[in-house]
Design a protein around this motif. Sequence first.
Motif, PDB file in Angstrom:
ATOM      1  N   GLN A 132      -2.051  -4.518   0.384  1.00  0.00           N
ATOM      2  CA  GLN A 132      -1.775  -4.679   1.807  1.00  0.00           C
ATOM      3  C   GLN A 132      -0.641  -3.712   2.126  1.00  0.00           C
ATOM      4  N   GLU A 133      -1.007  -2.453   2.237  1.00  0.00           N
ATOM      5  CA  GLU A 133       0.011  -1.410   2.353  1.00  0.00           C
ATOM      6  C   GLU A 133       0.851  -1.601   3.603  1.00  0.00           C
ATOM      7  N   LYS A 134       2.157  -1.531   3.427  1.00  0.00           N
ATOM      8  CA  LYS A 134       3.048  -1.668   4.564  1.00  0.00           C
ATOM      9  C   LYS A 134       3.166  -0.315   5.249  1.00  0.00           C
ATOM     10  N   LYS A 135       2.673  -0.277   6.484  1.00  0.00           N
ATOM     11  CA  LYS A 135       2.742   0.952   7.250  1.00  0.00           C
ATOM     12  C   LYS A 135       2.794   0.610   8.730  1.00  0.00           C
ATOM     13  N   VAL A 136       3.305   1.529   9.525  1.00  0.00           N
ATOM     14  CA  VAL A 136       3.387   1.324  10.964  1.00  0.00           C
ATOM     15  C   VAL A 136       2.908   2.588  11.664  1.00  0.00           C
ATOM     16  N   ILE A 137       2.345   2.396  12.850  1.00  0.00           N
ATOM     17  CA  ILE A 137       1.940   3.502  13.713  1.00  0.00           C
ATOM     18  C   ILE A 137       2.926   3.569  14.869  1.00  0.00           C
TER      19      ILE A 137
END
Length: 349
Positions: free
Chosen positions: A234-239
């Motif tokens: 559940q890769e932590k990433k933001v747009i």
Amino acid sequence: MKRQALHSLLEKYLQNKCSDEELIVIEKLYGMLDRDDLEEIYPNELPTLEQKLWDRINLETCISDEDMSFEDELKSVKRLPAIIWFAAAAISILTLFTGYLFLYNHQNPQYLKFQSLANMLEKKNNNPTPLEIKLEDGSIVILQPNSSLSYPQHFSPGTREVSLSGEGYFLISKNPHRPFFVYNKNVITRVVGTSFIIKANPHTEETQVIVKTGKVMVSRNEDQHLHLKHLFDQEKKVILTPNQKTTYTKDNDDFKTTLVADPIPISPAGDKKATKSNYIFDEAPLTEVLNQLQASYGIEIIIEDQELYNNTFTGDISKQNLYKKLDLLCHTIKAHYEISGTKIIIKTK
């Protein structure tokens, strides 16, 4: 290796139940995938990954279902000196080395070490004033004092990749076919064409990414022995979009995303009189005012209480920044606003 053995091996790996020998096999299999394979695999798609691996096994090693059992494969791995199985995957590794593997590598990307003997450049700003660096693709980096940038003399055909230490303001030349990646100790920032700021605080282990124009994706830059799990974590990433910023804190291993302290209009610069007139209202419905602000700043504004829709606004708010504009608007309609993440919510008092 039989198909069922491959399936069982992947499941064991994702459950962290592999032995040391099985981990070697996993790494060897992963090395068979090329960049095109990996780009077609979406997170949590085990069947797709399994099929890609199976196709590669049959294509590159020509081992059929009946030729070798999984147990035999493990035995052969144990017998092989490290140099032999590295040589067997050399082509795959070299392909990955300057591409996909770099994108998910650790805090000091192997890509930079590999390229340093050939065409890698490094600029350090030891001056008290910002330093402008022009890259070969037309992109510009404004490097702040006590910061450094590592970049290739010539970008690869498919990607543009640099490594930043400290703070830099990036103005990226737009090219959808060659995404731009900025790596620092904690995060990876991916863009196509945009302008943004990256700030890294070495004392607090915090990294901020602030977007001026365009859109960027920010994810963790993890130091991992195995990279295959990036396809399933559940890769932590933001747009991020204009007027948004995110702060990654290593201690919490998390991103906090909110609005910038002073949002600026994102509409293309045009006639100043026309721009000013956009913020002069005469008995304008509240929705008209808010729609104008949303379009100008690219920020979602939500009215929480339905009765507020009955209000109108008259006034000139062309000279104030966004938050002052909202202060005047809310004072007139007897409301207040709150910032919730990257949204603004207007409520009755």
